[in-house]
Design an enzyme around this catalytic site. Structure first.
Site, PDB file in Angstrom:
ATOM      1  CG  HIS A  12     -35.597 -61.323  -8.198  1.00  0.00           C
ATOM      2  ND1 HIS A  12     -34.973 -60.598  -9.186  1.00  0.00           N
ATOM      3  CD2 HIS A  12     -36.598 -61.991  -8.799  1.00  0.00           C
ATOM      4  CE1 HIS A  12     -35.565 -60.821 -10.327  1.00  0.00           C
ATOM      5  NE2 HIS A  12     -36.563 -61.661 -10.139  1.00  0.00           N
ATOM      6  CD  GLU A  16     -37.973 -68.334  -7.139  1.00  0.00           C
ATOM      7  OE1 GLU A  16     -38.303 -68.314  -8.330  1.00  0.00           O
ATOM      8  OE2 GLU A  16     -38.483 -67.601  -6.278  1.00  0.00           O
ATOM      9  CG  ASP A  17     -34.061 -69.025 -11.800  1.00  0.00           C
ATOM     10  OD1 ASP A  17     -35.016 -69.779 -11.544  1.00  0.00           O
ATOM     11  OD2 ASP A  17     -34.206 -67.886 -12.283  1.00  0.00           O
ATOM     12  CG  ASP A  80     -39.773 -61.085 -10.527  1.00  0.00           C
ATOM     13  OD1 ASP A  80     -39.107 -61.215 -11.576  1.00  0.00           O
ATOM     14  OD2 ASP A  80     -40.299 -62.048  -9.931  1.00  0.00           O
TER      15      ASP A  80
END
Length: 119
Positions: A12, A16-17, A80
């Site tokens: 997930h 983004e990372d 999350d």
């Protein structure tokens, strides 16, 4: 399929990372996993303008829109957030407060509404 949800839950934060894209996730894991990952990826990732509250609202709007299509998006988002709350001690105090307040104001009422507030 539960396998797709677990895979998406593990991936997930990838978009983004890391430099990995949703398209690369789709090529590696299929369209269902990619759709779930995209559903929980912050909408504000592409547009960094606006206030923090505006970006948070935009992110939540995206998650709820995607959850209307596939409830697994919301399950991943709740998991999350629960993980984030359990690891707050490793963040600066200002970030702890902001995340805790957002959780109390947004995610707790949503979890209660969906009947998943007792974990």
């Amino acid at each position: 399929d539960i396998f797709a949800m677990y895979t998406a839950a593990l991936l997930h934060d990838t978009v983004e990372d890391t430099s990995m894209t949703v398209e690369e996730i789709e090529a590696a894991f299929g369209p269902v996993v990619a759709s779930l990952v995209d559903g929980v990826t912050k909408a504000s990732q592409a547009s960094c303008g606006g206030s923090r509250a505006s970006r948070s609202a935009q992110d939540l709007r995206k998650v709820l829109t995607r959850a209307a299509q596939d409830v697994r998006v919301l399950v991943i988002k709740f998991a999350d957030r629960m993980h984030n709350m359990r690891t707050l001690e490793h963040m600066p105090c200002s970030k702890q407060r902001r995340i805790a307040e957002e959780t109390r104001a947004v995610y707790v009422p949503l979890a209660e509404r969906f009947g998943v507030h007792i974990w």
